[in-house]
Design a protein around this motif. Structure first.
Motif, PDB file in Angstrom:
ATOM      1  N   SER A  43     108.962  38.800  86.894  1.00 54.11           N
ATOM      2  CA  SER A  43     108.266  39.920  87.147  1.00 54.11           C
ATOM      3  C   SER A  43     109.181  40.801  88.185  1.00 54.11           C
ATOM      4  O   SER A  43     109.973  40.456  88.907  1.00 54.11           O
ATOM      5  CB  SER A  43     107.052  39.572  88.382  1.00 54.11           C
ATOM      6  OG  SER A  43     106.443  40.792  89.068  1.00 54.11           O
ATOM      7  N   VAL A  44     108.979  42.070  88.119  1.00 52.55           N
ATOM      8  CA  VAL A  44     110.019  43.342  88.748  1.00 52.55           C
ATOM      9  C   VAL A  44     109.346  42.620  90.228  1.00 52.55           C
ATOM     10  O   VAL A  44     108.133  42.753  90.575  1.00 52.55           O
ATOM     11  CB  VAL A  44     109.545  44.552  88.455  1.00 52.55           C
ATOM     12  CG1 VAL A  44     110.238  45.532  89.409  1.00 52.55           C
ATOM     13  CG2 VAL A  44     110.029  45.138  87.156  1.00 52.55           C
ATOM     14  N   ASP A  45     110.380  42.932  91.190  1.00 51.33           N
ATOM     15  CA  ASP A  45     110.138  42.809  92.564  1.00 51.33           C
ATOM     16  C   ASP A  45     109.671  43.969  93.241  1.00 51.33           C
ATOM     17  O   ASP A  45     110.377  45.031  93.171  1.00 51.33           O
ATOM     18  CB  ASP A  45     111.549  42.303  93.173  1.00 51.33           C
ATOM     19  CG  ASP A  45     111.416  42.055  94.745  1.00 51.33           C
ATOM     20  OD1 ASP A  45     110.078  42.302  95.240  1.00 51.33           O
ATOM     21  OD2 ASP A  45     112.404  41.416  95.417  1.00 51.33           O
ATOM     22  N   PRO A  46     108.385  43.789  93.542  1.00 49.02           N
ATOM     23  CA  PRO A  46     107.746  44.892  93.759  1.00 49.02           C
ATOM     24  C   PRO A  46     108.074  45.738  95.403  1.00 49.02           C
ATOM     25  O   PRO A  46     107.841  46.801  95.649  1.00 49.02           O
ATOM     26  CB  PRO A  46     106.157  44.933  93.927  1.00 49.02           C
ATOM     27  CG  PRO A  46     106.113  43.394  94.123  1.00 49.02           C
ATOM     28  CD  PRO A  46     107.382  42.828  93.616  1.00 49.02           C
ATOM     29  N   SER A  47     108.858  44.922  95.984  1.00 50.39           N
ATOM     30  CA  SER A  47     109.467  45.340  97.374  1.00 50.39           C
ATOM     31  C   SER A  47     110.881  45.839  97.274  1.00 50.39           C
ATOM     32  O   SER A  47     111.108  47.020  97.981  1.00 50.39           O
ATOM     33  CB  SER A  47     109.744  44.158  98.362  1.00 50.39           C
ATOM     34  OG  SER A  47     110.643  43.106  97.920  1.00 50.39           O
ATOM     35  N   SER A  48     111.756  45.722  95.889  1.00 50.33           N
ATOM     36  CA  SER A  48     112.718  46.441  95.833  1.00 50.33           C
ATOM     37  C   SER A  48     112.940  47.287  94.456  1.00 50.33           C
ATOM     38  O   SER A  48     113.674  48.123  94.199  1.00 50.33           O
ATOM     39  CB  SER A  48     113.747  45.361  95.786  1.00 50.33           C
ATOM     40  OG  SER A  48     113.826  44.750  94.788  1.00 50.33           O
ATOM     41  N   PHE A  49     112.103  46.818  93.519  1.00 50.27           N
ATOM     42  CA  PHE A  49     112.003  47.720  92.223  1.00 50.27           C
ATOM     43  C   PHE A  49     113.229  47.163  91.519  1.00 50.27           C
ATOM     44  O   PHE A  49     113.401  47.716  90.450  1.00 50.27           O
ATOM     45  CB  PHE A  49     111.637  49.003  92.538  1.00 50.27           C
ATOM     46  CG  PHE A  49     110.389  49.393  92.945  1.00 50.27           C
ATOM     47  CD1 PHE A  49     109.110  48.890  92.541  1.00 50.27           C
ATOM     48  CD2 PHE A  49     110.512  50.356  93.873  1.00 50.27           C
ATOM     49  CE1 PHE A  49     108.018  49.061  92.970  1.00 50.27           C
ATOM     50  CE2 PHE A  49     109.162  50.631  94.563  1.00 50.27           C
ATOM     51  CZ  PHE A  49     107.823  50.009  94.301  1.00 50.27           C
ATOM     52  N   SER A  50     114.139  46.431  92.099  1.00 51.51           N
ATOM     53  CA  SER A  50     115.338  46.389  91.293  1.00 51.51           C
ATOM     54  C   SER A  50     115.950  44.859  90.987  1.00 51.51           C
ATOM     55  O   SER A  50     116.398  44.250  90.111  1.00 51.51           O
ATOM     56  CB  SER A  50     116.721  46.925  91.981  1.00 51.51           C
ATOM     57  OG  SER A  50     116.837  46.212  93.407  1.00 51.51           O
ATOM     58  N   GLY A  51     114.875  44.099  91.667  1.00 49.24           N
ATOM     59  CA  GLY A  51     115.158  42.732  91.527  1.00 49.24           C
ATOM     60  C   GLY A  51     114.005  41.997  90.596  1.00 49.24           C
ATOM     61  O   GLY A  51     113.124  42.559  90.069  1.00 49.24           O
ATOM     62  N   LEU A  52     114.551  40.892  90.201  1.00 50.54           N
ATOM     63  CA  LEU A  52     113.484  40.013  89.267  1.00 50.54           C
ATOM     64  C   LEU A  52     113.103  38.858  90.102  1.00 50.54           C
ATOM     65  O   LEU A  52     113.786  37.941  90.690  1.00 50.54           O
ATOM     66  CB  LEU A  52     113.969  39.665  88.111  1.00 50.54           C
ATOM     67  CG  LEU A  52     113.358  39.178  87.035  1.00 50.54           C
ATOM     68  CD1 LEU A  52     112.326  40.256  86.392  1.00 50.54           C
ATOM     69  CD2 LEU A  52     113.918  38.448  85.812  1.00 50.54           C
ATOM     70  N   ILE A  53     111.827  38.509  90.021  1.00 50.23           N
ATOM     71  CA  ILE A  53     111.247  37.286  90.854  1.00 50.23           C
ATOM     72  C   ILE A  53     110.364  36.657  89.824  1.00 50.23           C
ATOM     73  O   ILE A  53     109.867  37.073  89.069  1.00 50.23           O
ATOM     74  CB  ILE A  53     110.485  37.937  92.182  1.00 50.23           C
ATOM     75  CG1 ILE A  53     109.119  38.767  91.819  1.00 50.23           C
ATOM     76  CG2 ILE A  53     111.306  38.546  93.188  1.00 50.23           C
ATOM     77  CD1 ILE A  53     108.236  39.180  93.012  1.00 50.23           C
ATOM     78  N   GLY A  54     110.088  35.297  90.376  1.00 47.49           N
ATOM     79  CA  GLY A  54     108.983  34.622  89.774  1.00 47.49           C
ATOM     80  C   GLY A  54     107.672  34.839  90.378  1.00 47.49           C
ATOM     81  O   GLY A  54     107.655  34.592  91.581  1.00 47.49           O
ATOM     82  N   ALA A  55     106.590  35.609  89.934  1.00 50.95           N
ATOM     83  CA  ALA A  55     105.417  35.651  90.702  1.00 50.95           C
ATOM     84  C   ALA A  55     104.341  35.164  90.000  1.00 50.95           C
ATOM     85  O   ALA A  55     104.275  34.683  88.856  1.00 50.95           O
ATOM     86  CB  ALA A  55     105.128  37.225  90.525  1.00 50.95           C
TER      87      ALA A  55
END
Length: 163
Positions: A43-55
């Motif tokens: 998932s796109v990291d909603p806190s930075s919009f530039s990272g990728l996270i596992g959500a």
């Protein structure tokens, strides 16, 4: 009125045949991909919009656009374009544990992924680094050495198996 309807139908069918004949052999897939090991979706990291996270894999593309991607195939590799902003998953390092992030799609090998069979899904190996998309139960996303020790060379690392 009936003649107009038949004419519209004939034109639509002809256009469909022309479009089908001129289209590429590869298909694009829209959706989300969940890790068999962590049960989290990339998932796109909603806190930075530039990272990728596992959500956690919850919500639809309408109410959670961060975890939906279009898998765009060129027939050999795929790239993942975010439904949220159109940016691509990128990995431009060359070693274990390098972070993946979102950036403008440019077609480079850092954004191209080979799709390999896994024991319980499919593994994505970066064309630039040769590392596989991986994650953990706490939501970190990175690349790691691909584990192809399974039968017929299948990837056995469940954190690298996506469905």
């Amino acid at each position: 009125m009936q003649k107009i309807s038949k004419l519209v139908l004939a034109v639509a069918m002809a256009f469909g045949l022309i479009a089908a004949a001129s289209g590429s052999a590869s298909a694009n897939t829209f959706g989300s991909w969940e890790s068999r090991g962590s049960n989290r979706c990339f998932s796109v990291d909603p806190s930075s919009f530039s990272g990728l996270i596992g959500a956690y894999c919850q919500g639809t593309a309408h109410d959670n656009p961060f975890r939906y991607f279009t898998e765009i195939s060129n027939g050999y590799t795929v790239k993942f374009s975010s439904y949220f902003d159109g940016q691509c998953i990128t990995e431009d390092g060359s070693s274990d544990w390098d972070q993946v992030y979102m950036s403008d799609c440019n077609g480079s090998n850092a954004q191209q992924w080979y799709v390999h069979g896994g024991v319980n899904g499919q593994a994505f190996m970066n064309a630039g680094s040769g590392m596989c998309l991986d994650g953990n139960g706490s939501g970190s996303m990175y690349v790691h050495t691909c584990d192809y020790s399974g039968p017929a060379g299948q990837n056995t690392n469940l954190y690298q198996n996506w469905h």
